[in-house]
Design a protein around this motif. Structure first.
Motif, short mmCIF file in Angstrom:
data_model
loop_
_atom_site.label_atom_id
_atom_site.label_comp_id
_atom_site.label_asym_id
_atom_site.label_seq_id
_atom_site.Cartn_x
_atom_site.Cartn_y
_atom_site.Cartn_z
N ALA A 181 -15.99 -17.95 -32.27
CA ALA A 181 -14.81 -18.85 -32.51
C ALA A 181 -14.15 -19.53 -31.81
CB ALA A 181 -13.77 -17.75 -33.29
N VAL A 182 -13.77 -19.18 -30.66
CA VAL A 182 -13.46 -19.82 -29.50
C VAL A 182 -14.07 -21.63 -29.41
CG1 VAL A 182 -13.10 -19.80 -26.84
CG2 VAL A 182 -12.51 -18.16 -27.94
N GLY A 183 -15.38 -21.23 -29.35
CA GLY A 183 -15.61 -22.49 -28.81
C GLY A 183 -15.68 -23.30 -30.66
N SER A 184 -15.30 -23.18 -31.69
CA SER A 184 -14.79 -24.37 -32.37
C SER A 184 -13.16 -24.70 -32.46
CB SER A 184 -14.95 -23.60 -33.96
OG SER A 184 -14.30 -22.30 -34.41
N VAL A 185 -12.96 -24.01 -31.08
CA VAL A 185 -10.99 -24.47 -31.13
C VAL A 185 -11.65 -26.36 -31.15
CG1 VAL A 185 -9.81 -24.67 -29.03
CG2 VAL A 185 -10.59 -22.54 -29.93
N PRO A 186 -10.42 -27.30 -31.81
CA PRO A 186 -10.72 -28.41 -32.12
C PRO A 186 -9.81 -29.61 -30.13
CG PRO A 186 -8.71 -28.01 -32.67
CD PRO A 186 -9.59 -26.35 -32.39
N TYR A 187 -10.24 -30.16 -30.00
CA TYR A 187 -9.97 -31.16 -28.71
C TYR A 187 -10.52 -29.89 -27.73
CZ TYR A 187 -6.96 -33.25 -32.45
OH TYR A 187 -6.64 -33.38 -33.42
N LEU A 188 -11.47 -29.19 -27.51
CA LEU A 188 -12.01 -28.18 -26.35
C LEU A 188 -12.78 -29.25 -25.23
CD1 LEU A 188 -11.74 -25.26 -25.32
CD2 LEU A 188 -13.93 -25.18 -26.79
N ALA A 189 -13.44 -30.98 -25.61
CA ALA A 189 -14.68 -31.30 -25.33
C ALA A 189 -13.39 -32.35 -25.30
CB ALA A 189 -14.63 -32.02 -26.50
N GLN A 190 -12.02 -32.79 -25.37
CA GLN A 190 -10.93 -33.44 -24.13
C GLN A 190 -10.26 -32.18 -23.41
OE1 GLN A 190 -11.18 -33.42 -27.82
NE2 GLN A 190 -12.32 -35.81 -28.04
N LEU A 191 -9.79 -31.16 -23.38
CA LEU A 191 -9.31 -30.66 -22.75
C LEU A 191 -11.04 -29.78 -21.64
CD1 LEU A 191 -7.79 -27.93 -21.93
CD2 LEU A 191 -9.46 -26.52 -23.01
N ASN A 192 -11.63 -30.80 -21.50
CA ASN A 192 -12.72 -30.28 -20.47
C ASN A 192 -12.35 -31.54 -19.69
OD1 ASN A 192 -13.65 -27.34 -21.23
ND2 ASN A 192 -15.14 -28.25 -22.20
N TRP A 193 -12.56 -32.23 -20.57
CA TRP A 193 -12.34 -33.83 -19.97
C TRP A 193 -11.12 -34.40 -18.17
CZ3 TRP A 193 -8.94 -38.24 -19.61
CH2 TRP A 193 -10.11 -39.74 -19.39
N PHE A 194 -9.96 -33.36 -18.88
CA PHE A 194 -8.78 -33.23 -18.36
C PHE A 194 -9.53 -31.68 -17.16
CE2 PHE A 194 -7.45 -33.80 -21.45
CZ PHE A 194 -6.21 -36.30 -20.80
N ILE A 195 -9.83 -30.34 -17.33
CA ILE A 195 -9.88 -30.07 -16.87
C ILE A 195 -11.56 -29.47 -16.70
CG2 ILE A 195 -9.22 -26.91 -16.20
CD1 ILE A 195 -7.03 -27.91 -18.53
N PRO A 196 -11.68 -29.17 -15.34
CA PRO A 196 -13.10 -28.52 -14.77
C PRO A 196 -13.81 -26.98 -14.69
CG PRO A 196 -12.15 -28.88 -13.25
CD PRO A 196 -11.56 -29.19 -14.07
N VAL A 197 -13.78 -27.20 -16.63
CA VAL A 197 -13.80 -25.78 -17.19
C VAL A 197 -15.16 -25.03 -16.73
CG1 VAL A 197 -14.09 -23.40 -18.83
CG2 VAL A 197 -12.24 -25.46 -18.47
N SER A 198 -16.14 -25.57 -16.47
CA SER A 198 -17.81 -25.15 -15.41
C SER A 198 -17.68 -25.24 -14.46
CB SER A 198 -18.43 -26.10 -16.77
OG SER A 198 -18.31 -27.52 -16.12
N GLU A 199 -17.24 -25.74 -13.98
CA GLU A 199 -17.10 -26.61 -12.52
C GLU A 199 -16.43 -24.87 -11.85
OE1 GLU A 199 -16.88 -28.52 -14.19
OE2 GLU A 199 -18.28 -30.18 -13.49
N ILE A 200 -15.10 -24.47 -12.65
CA ILE A 200 -14.71 -23.61 -12.01
C ILE A 200 -15.18 -21.76 -12.44
CG2 ILE A 200 -12.14 -22.11 -12.88
CD1 ILE A 200 -11.01 -24.65 -13.44
N ILE A 201 -15.81 -21.85 -13.68
CA ILE A 201 -16.47 -20.85 -13.45
C ILE A 201 -17.77 -19.95 -12.91
CG2 ILE A 201 -18.04 -19.63 -15.21
CD1 ILE A 201 -16.74 -20.86 -17.60
N ALA A 202 -18.54 -21.34 -12.30
CA ALA A 202 -19.04 -21.56 -11.55
C ALA A 202 -19.00 -21.02 -10.16
CB ALA A 202 -19.77 -23.08 -11.17
N VAL A 203 -17.83 -21.69 -9.97
CA VAL A 203 -16.32 -21.30 -8.59
C VAL A 203 -16.03 -19.51 -8.82
CG1 VAL A 203 -15.02 -21.66 -6.89
CG2 VAL A 203 -16.24 -23.38 -7.45
N THR A 204 -15.97 -19.70 -9.86
CA THR A 204 -15.97 -18.26 -9.72
C THR A 204 -16.41 -17.66 -10.01
OG1 THR A 204 -13.31 -18.81 -11.70
CG2 THR A 204 -14.64 -16.46 -11.43
N GLU A 205 -17.73 -17.43 -10.48
CA GLU A 205 -19.02 -16.06 -10.75
C GLU A 205 -19.00 -16.39 -8.95
OE1 GLU A 205 -22.60 -16.99 -12.26
OE2 GLU A 205 -20.99 -16.92 -14.70
N ALA A 206 -19.40 -17.48 -7.56
CA ALA A 206 -19.86 -17.39 -6.58
C ALA A 206 -19.00 -16.35 -5.95
CB ALA A 206 -19.73 -18.99 -6.03
#
Lengths: 571, 78
Positions: free
Chosen positions: B31-56
């Motif tokens: 259900a988290v994935g269906s949150v509206p405006y997620l794409a717009q949020l990702n436009w402001f915040i680099p979530v995927s990169e943050i996850i990658a950096v956190t993993e590393a």
């Protein structure tokens, strides 16, 4: 002593925590397949090898289960400028029952110059070289017989039959991608559900509409660019066209209808949708091109990530009119990853896949090796089958049957048997039995297909022995989505082992898609007769946003660095 | 024999899996994935990169503690 014990306890706690974290990281990292952008050379390599070889590769794929029809696309006759669509609309759609009359009638009106036909002709001549040395036209009857035999044979052994006629370079590229998509099945041993166009649309309609309502058309049935735009692009993909002008911010397909459909269809939030985008591309680019594209298929995969949708496309270009638009397909279609061998190269050598790409071959070198191995051994090899086409009576498979393709070792045994089947009747019987066991007619036939539920001639052998039973399958025996039975819950699905994957999926869900906000509001004044919609599109700040994201990432990394000092006790 | 053992193990594995409950979080996670405006949020915040950096980063920290514990165990450091 007590102090030392506390220190030891402290470090032990840290150590255990670290071990847990590392286990989570390892699990998530291992579970995520490698992402390697396939190179142009790989595409060329794949293009060098014909479709038959890759069909062999499919045959070799372990545990590929095929349900439903066979998709055939892009078969044309250029010399006569006659589309072979009619040929396969008659023959192809009834392939499982193999309409002899339709085949004969269609064949006689066309000069089949497909790759498959020439391949078979070469095989008939003894080897591939003789075909090159002897450019004479093959005897029509012989080619026809071979083609017919091959078609009948492939009913039991292929997850997709692409007969390609390289009538121009553009479609040749697409075809190579189609082959590669098929090859990906073999590479990863995917479990595939094949749906022909009709079956797919029936299921699609069943989901969105009443069963009898077939007004909706997906990727199929359109003949003009306008239809594609309105129904396929506009409806399915939520692709926003405004006056025929491509609006890069109009797509909101991260959770598009297709994805919802897949969620419903899979019932487990996992799936792959395979699209040959050629129809979309070609039709948008050239409306008079009647290319029918390819089948839209959902693929069940065991070794892919859950909760992630993979798009398989054979062309990563998005064409709009005469303009090739670089676009991130992962956003365009709303899938998280793509399986493709046909990375679209734009005029400036940019790739159209910007963010995500999922390789089908990790090593280009292995492709010819794999193919060569299969060429020598595969059951459909001319040396084993074509030279003795009457040795085995190929079974007719009812539409919707489940066909399990044998593994490589089984194929080797089978090919050995086939080579001596003519002279040794007992071996022929063994081969026949082996072939029969591959086919499991569906016990529950989709009522939409109208196919008769054929009795299972081989009830005892459990072909899908590698597929553990689904504990939930008994809960919905009347569900026609029989593929659900293939989705096996593993450790990652059950509590408490699922927790690392759930955490990973939780954060992963935040990463899907990225698009600039578009704000619209209406300014209206009755007094001044003013009514205007203001549209604020932040995509003009895409570059600025990228810089901001980089800075945010840098800040985050700095915070981590500062936090690290505290964590490791350096302060 | 190998096949028999493999089948036996697989059946045992299936029984265990069937006995365990399914993930209680899966539906909410999806259900988290269906949150509206997620794409717009990702436009402001680099979530995927943050996850990658956190993993590393987490990997590096884990390695640090592993080495640290090892060195303490063999008394290279105090």
């Amino acid at each position: 002593m007590k102090q030392k014990f506390q220190i030891i306890k402290k470090y032990l706690t840290k150590f255990v925590c670290c071990l847990l974290i590392s286990a989570i990281i390892t699990c998530t990292t291992v579970y995520e397949s490698p992402k390697i952008l396939i190179t142009e050379a790989a595409v060329e390599t794949l293009a060098t090898y014909g479709i038959m070889e890759l069909i062999f590769a499919i045959l070799a794929a372990a545990g590929v289960t095929v349900v439903g029809g066979v998709a055939i696309d892009e078969l044309r006759d250029t010399d006569l400028n006659v589309s072979l669509d009619n040929f396969f609309s008659e023959v192809g759609d009834t392939l499982y029952e193999f309409n002899e009359e339709a085949f004969e009638e269609s064949y006689n009106t066309l000069v089949v110059q497909s790759y498959l036909a020439s391949y078979l002709q070469m095989a008939c001549n003894g080897n591939g070289d003789s075909g090159d040395e002897d450019p004479e036209e093959p005897e029509p009857d012989k080619t026809k017989e071979l083609l017919k035999k091959a078609l009948r044979f492939l009913q039991i052994g292929t997850a997709g039959l692409y007969l390609d006629q390289e009538f121009n370079q553009y479609l040749a590229e697409i075809n190579s991608g189609a082959r590669a998509s098929i090859g990906s099945y073999a590479k990863y041993g995917l479990t595939v559900e094949m749906l022909n166009n009709e079956l797919f649309m029936q299921r699609f309609n069943k989901y969105f509409y009443d069963e009898d309502n077939h007004d909706f058309f997906g990727f199929y049935g359109e003949t003009t660019a306008n239809d594609v735009k309105q129904s396929a692009v506009g409806y399915i993909l939520n692709y926003d066209y405004e006056g025929g002008v491509y609006n890069p911010n109009g797509y909101t397909s991260t959770y598009s209808d297709i994805k919802k459909f897949l969620v419903h269809y899979d019932d487990e939030n996992m799936g792959v949708i395979i699209m040959n985008t050629s129809k979309l591309c070609v039709d948008i680019k050239n409306s008079k091109n009647g290319n029918d594209g390819s089948a839209l298929k959902s693929v069940k995969v065991d070794n892919f990530k859950e909760n992630v949708y993979y798009g398989v496309c054979t062309d990563s270009h998005i064409y709009h009119q005469d303009k090739i638009t670089p676009i991130d397909l992962s956003r365009y279609y709303g899938f998280d990853y793509y399986i493709t061998s046909d990375i679209g190269y734009l005029e400036n050598n940019e790739t159209a896949l910007i963010d995500y790409c999922f390789d089908i071959y990790t090593n280009v070198v292995e492709v010819p090796q794999y193919v060569n191995l299969l060429r020598a051994r595969a059951i459909a090899s001319p040396s084993g089958f074509i030279t003795n086409p009457d040795a085995i009576e190929m079974p007719i498979i009812p539409n919707g049957s489940v066909v399990t393709i044998p593994k490589v070792a089984e194929i080797q045994q089978l090919t050995d048997d086939i080579s001596i089947a003519e002279t040794q009747p007992e071996v022929g019987t063994r081969v026949q039995t082996a072939l029969d066991t591959l086919i499991q007619p569906q016990t529950q036939v989709d009522p939409d297909t109208g196919a008769d539920p054929a009795p299972n001639p081989n009830p005892s052998p459990e072909v899908n022995s590698t597929t553990p039973p689904d504990p939930d399958s008994s809960a919905a025996p009347d569900d026609d989505d029989d593929v659900d039975n293939y989705l096996t819950p593993g450790l990652k699905d059950v509590f408490p082992f699922c927790i690392p994957w759930d955490i990973y999926a939780l954060f992963k869900n935040f990463t899907s898609g990225r698009s600039a906000p578009v704000i619209e509001f209406n300014l209206k004044s009755n007094r001044f007769g003013f009514n205007h919609t203001v549209r604020i599109d932040l995509s003009v700040f895409d570059e600025v946003a990228a810089i901001c994201r980089t800075l945010e990432l840098a800040l985050y990394m700095m915070a981590l660095a500062v936090g690290t000092r505290k964590l490791i006790g350096a302060e | 024999m190998e096949d028999f053992l493999r089948d036996l193990l697989m059946k045992f594995y299936d029984i265990i899996i069937a006995a365990l409950p399914r993930s209680p979080f899966a539906a909410f996670v999806n259900a988290v994935g269906s949150v509206p405006y997620l794409a717009q949020l990702n436009w402001f915040i680099p979530v995927s990169e943050i996850i990658a950096v956190t993993e590393a980063w987490l990997t590096a920290i884990v390695l640090y503690y592993l080495y640290s514990a090892l060195l303490r165990y063999i008394k290279v450091i105090g």
